[in-house]
Motif scaffolding. Structure first.
Motif, mmCIF file in Angstrom:
data_model
loop_
_atom_site.group_PDB
_atom_site.id
_atom_site.type_symbol
_atom_site.label_atom_id
_atom_site.label_comp_id
_atom_site.label_asym_id
_atom_site.label_seq_id
_atom_site.Cartn_x
_atom_site.Cartn_y
_atom_site.Cartn_z
ATOM 1 N N VAL A 1 0.802 -1.204 0.163
ATOM 2 C CA VAL A 1 -0.077 0.011 -0.008
ATOM 3 C C VAL A 1 0.808 1.135 -0.014
ATOM 4 O O VAL A 1 1.887 1.407 0.661
ATOM 5 N N VAL A 2 0.133 2.038 -0.791
ATOM 6 C CA VAL A 2 1.084 3.562 -0.722
ATOM 7 C C VAL A 2 0.154 4.600 -0.436
ATOM 8 O O VAL A 2 -1.071 4.552 -0.979
ATOM 9 N N ARG A 3 0.193 5.571 0.484
ATOM 10 C CA ARG A 3 -0.664 6.519 0.742
ATOM 11 C C ARG A 3 0.143 7.844 0.642
ATOM 12 O O ARG A 3 1.375 7.909 1.232
ATOM 13 N N ALA A 4 -0.560 8.894 0.313
ATOM 14 C CA ALA A 4 0.194 10.310 0.164
ATOM 15 C C ALA A 4 -0.033 11.132 1.685
ATOM 16 O O ALA A 4 -1.512 11.350 1.765
ATOM 17 N N ALA A 5 0.706 11.538 2.353
ATOM 18 C CA ALA A 5 0.604 12.452 3.263
ATOM 19 C C ALA A 5 0.058 13.837 2.913
ATOM 20 O O ALA A 5 0.432 13.970 1.922
ATOM 21 N N PRO A 6 -0.680 14.485 3.703
ATOM 22 C CA PRO A 6 -1.246 16.009 3.350
ATOM 23 C C PRO A 6 -0.203 16.741 2.684
ATOM 24 O O PRO A 6 -0.424 17.606 1.883
ATOM 25 N N ASN A 7 1.189 16.504 3.319
ATOM 26 C CA ASN A 7 2.220 17.579 3.026
ATOM 27 C C ASN A 7 2.858 16.895 1.466
ATOM 28 O O ASN A 7 3.672 17.659 0.975
ATOM 29 N N GLY A 8 2.332 15.883 0.908
ATOM 30 C CA GLY A 8 2.918 15.226 -0.474
ATOM 31 C C GLY A 8 3.902 14.018 -0.233
ATOM 32 O O GLY A 8 4.115 13.275 -1.058
ATOM 33 N N ASP A 9 4.265 13.887 1.176
ATOM 34 C CA ASP A 9 5.247 12.805 1.292
ATOM 35 C C ASP A 9 4.489 11.299 0.858
ATOM 36 O O ASP A 9 3.380 11.293 1.255
ATOM 37 N N LEU A 10 5.225 10.326 0.432
ATOM 38 C CA LEU A 10 4.650 9.259 0.299
ATOM 39 C C LEU A 10 5.004 8.115 1.082
ATOM 40 O O LEU A 10 6.136 7.709 1.403
ATOM 41 N N PHE A 11 3.960 7.549 1.760
ATOM 42 C CA PHE A 11 4.156 6.284 2.881
ATOM 43 C C PHE A 11 3.715 5.240 2.338
ATOM 44 O O PHE A 11 2.779 5.096 1.850
ATOM 45 N N VAL A 12 5.030 4.273 2.367
ATOM 46 C CA VAL A 12 4.783 3.112 1.528
ATOM 47 C C VAL A 12 4.941 1.635 2.754
ATOM 48 O O VAL A 12 6.033 1.648 3.470
ATOM 49 N N ALA A 13 3.891 0.945 2.548
ATOM 50 C CA ALA A 13 4.176 -0.249 3.533
ATOM 51 C C ALA A 13 5.052 -1.151 2.839
ATOM 52 O O ALA A 13 4.803 -1.888 1.734
ATOM 53 N N ASP A 14 6.121 -1.588 3.495
ATOM 54 C CA ASP A 14 6.912 -2.534 3.060
ATOM 55 C C ASP A 14 6.846 -3.802 3.982
ATOM 56 O O ASP A 14 7.632 -3.997 4.975
ATOM 57 N N SER A 15 5.652 -4.815 3.423
ATOM 58 C CA SER A 15 5.079 -5.696 4.417
ATOM 59 C C SER A 15 6.182 -6.527 4.669
ATOM 60 O O SER A 15 6.229 -6.839 6.014
ATOM 61 N N LYS A 16 6.914 -7.341 4.047
ATOM 62 C CA LYS A 16 7.722 -8.623 4.150
ATOM 63 C C LYS A 16 8.934 -7.995 5.179
ATOM 64 O O LYS A 16 9.528 -8.607 6.037
ATOM 65 N N ALA A 17 9.263 -6.810 4.903
ATOM 66 C CA ALA A 17 10.338 -6.146 5.775
ATOM 67 C C ALA A 17 9.948 -5.684 7.087
ATOM 68 O O ALA A 17 10.909 -5.281 7.773
ATOM 69 N N SER A 18 8.616 -5.624 7.243
ATOM 70 C CA SER A 18 7.896 -5.104 8.548
ATOM 71 C C SER A 18 8.385 -3.796 8.816
ATOM 72 O O SER A 18 8.608 -3.311 10.045
ATOM 73 N N GLN A 19 8.318 -2.868 7.860
ATOM 74 C CA GLN A 19 8.531 -1.424 7.967
ATOM 75 C C GLN A 19 7.713 -0.530 6.972
ATOM 76 O O GLN A 19 6.968 -1.075 6.047
ATOM 77 N N ILE A 20 7.539 0.684 7.523
ATOM 78 C CA ILE A 20 7.021 1.939 6.627
ATOM 79 C C ILE A 20 8.282 2.592 5.906
ATOM 80 O O ILE A 20 9.201 3.178 7.016
ATOM 81 N N ARG A 21 8.088 2.868 4.765
ATOM 82 C CA ARG A 21 9.225 3.740 4.037
ATOM 83 C C ARG A 21 8.408 4.968 3.851
ATOM 84 O O ARG A 21 7.216 5.125 3.626
ATOM 85 N N VAL A 22 9.368 6.300 3.715
ATOM 86 C CA VAL A 22 8.788 7.700 3.072
ATOM 87 C C VAL A 22 9.431 7.994 1.997
ATOM 88 O O VAL A 22 10.740 7.988 2.380
ATOM 89 N N TYR A 23 8.982 8.572 1.109
ATOM 90 C CA TYR A 23 9.552 9.196 0.017
ATOM 91 C C TYR A 23 9.044 10.655 -0.233
ATOM 92 O O TYR A 23 7.936 10.786 -0.180
ATOM 93 N N ARG A 24 10.032 11.460 0.075
ATOM 94 C CA ARG A 24 9.558 13.034 -0.447
ATOM 95 C C ARG A 24 10.353 13.516 -2.006
ATOM 96 O O ARG A 24 11.620 13.312 -1.999
#
Length: 449
Positions: A97-120
């Motif tokens: 899953v990828v969701r955009a924060a209100p400021n534009g950052d992209l939050f990505v669920a890296d499921s098998k790695a058990s983490q959340i990534r962020v891309y600006r």
């Protein structure tokens, strides 16, 4: 799946060349809509109706999982004429899953790695100006939501396979500052494990999708303890019991996790969930049951009505009774909600996002995009693409159109399996796929809002 290194030139040609969108192309209906990947290209339109449903077992149940190949050099998804697609990131373990924060950052669920990534991303670009790991130590994270709704959320909610947690958040945070707070504990996590979450527009309700614990409730038992009549009078319409109790459901909670209640039942695996901005209605994309044949039953995207029952495990697409549960629940006949948009069987829709950005052509506004992960239980391969659901005045027409294709290399191999889709702050469309672990940005024209 097996990863194949090196590809023949002919296979590469299949990925990198295809017809562009064809103006005035007719809508495929009936059996003509039941194609395979070879017929897919941007602009191909389909309209599947409930009456198109075949009888079970017209074809044998296939086991036809795709071989997973390395992405050919230079290969990218195919999009309609006038659009461009650029690579944001690659080499990610399992972007879902990828969701955009209100400021534009992209939050990505890296499921098998058990983490959340962020891309600006840099302004007007697919290149990340900054990227970070927002949170680690999760349990197969999938759904992501910001709370409260609006421009200044204070929390990031994450749906693990077995719980919902939240992190304190300030606008622009690239890393969670504190430990997660558990909001919903003890979610059963066997079999279908993808949990999505969304908030009602007023922020008063947290929705949580919990997929079934089996294909078609094989181990549920014929009747609940105390008998079916008592269960039917006390439980929500179409509720399941035993190991399936509280599953194949959309559940609702207060934002703090209290006041759990059933919102809708009979949704075998609502892997993707969102709220339609124009109407405030909750939508799900649903993976239907397997082993009834190549074209039975259809997958679907639908509004989720409070108290609605969508059929699983006894019925599908209205009053079509599952042959493995014949005569089990005659009391539910006539009470099954028929979905809004029917998709080819076994396409595996995983995520949905409505387009209300300002950078695509005007006729895209209010439509929805759905990521199809791709089939395994079909003799001829289908899915492995992103499609556009057509809407008019806020209501689905039932028609859908291929938007991003080209992930399939041959009858045997694919390089991409679409999962996540969201609309960026600048109006670009963001796609994830977990075959080769890539993220893509789709723009129209010069790519600027």
């Amino acid at each position: 799946m097996i990863r194949f290194a090196g590809l023949a030139a002919a296979a590469l040609l299949l990925v990198t060349t295809a017809s562009a969108q064809q103006a005035g192309e007719p809508v495929l209906t009936g059996k003509k809509a039941f194609g395979d990947w070879k017929a897919d290209r941007p602009g191909v339109r389909r309209l599947i109706r409930p009456d198109d449903l075949q009888k079970p077992y017209v074809s044998r149940s296939a086991s036809n999982g795709a071989g997973l190949a390395d992405r050919p050099e230079g290969a990218r998804p195919l999009v309609p004429s006038g659009f461009s697609i650029e690579l944001v990131a690659s080499g990610i373990d399992n972007p879902r899953v990828v969701r955009a924060a209100p400021n534009g950052d992209l939050f990505v669920a890296d499921s098998k790695a058990s983490q959340i990534r962020v891309y600006r991303l840099a302004e007007g670009s697919a290149s990340p100006a900054q990227e970070a790991i927002f949170a680690t130590g999760l349990t197969r994270p999938y759904g992501i939501a910001f709370y409260p709704p609006g421009d200044k959320p204070q929390w990031v909610y994450v749906a693990n396979s077995n719980s919902v947690v939240r992190f304190a958040y300030r606008d622009g945070d690239l890393k969670a500052e504190g430990k997660p707070e558990t909001i919903v504990p003890d979610i059963p996590a066997n079999h279908h494990w993808t949990r999505d979450i969304a908030f009602s527009p007023d922020g008063k309700t947290l929705y949580l999708s919990v997929g079934s614990g089996s294909n078609v409730a094989e181990d549920m038992g014929a009747e609940p303890e105390g008998g079916l009549e008592q269960w039917a009078t006390s439980a929500p319409l179409g509720a399941t019991w035993g190991p399936e109790e509280g599953r194949a459901d959309v559940l609702a909670f207060d934002p703090d996790g209290n006041n759990r209640r059933s919102f809708a039942t009979g949704l075998r695996n609502c892997s993707g969930m969102t709220v339609q901005p124009q109407t405030g209605a909750l939508w799900c994309v649903v993976n239907e049951r397997d082993e009834l044949g190549d074209n039975v039953p259809f997958e679907y995207a639908t509004t989720v009505r409070q108290g609605g029952f969508y059929g699983w495990p006894w019925y599908y697409i209205g009053d079509n009774e599952d042959p493995r549960h014949v005569g089990a629940r005659p009391d539910l006949a006539g009470k099954v909600t028929v979905p809004d948009v029917l998709l080819q069987a076994h396409s595996a829709p995983l995520n949905i996002a409505f387009y209300e950005g300002g950078s695509f052509p005007a006729d895209y506004w209010g439509d929805a995009f759905v990521a199809l992960h791709g089939s395994w239980n079909r003799g001829v391969r289908t899915g492995y693409k992103v499609v556009r659901l057509k809407f008019k005045d806020g209501k689905a027409t039932g028609e859908y159109e291929d938007f991003a294709t080209g992930f399939v290399i041959s009858d045997d191999d694919v390089w991409g399996r679409p999962v996540g889709v969201t609309v960026a702050k600048d109006g670009a469309l963001i796609l994830t796929e977990d075959g080769n672990g890539t993220i893509w940005r789709v723009t129209y024209g010069d790519g600027r809002s």
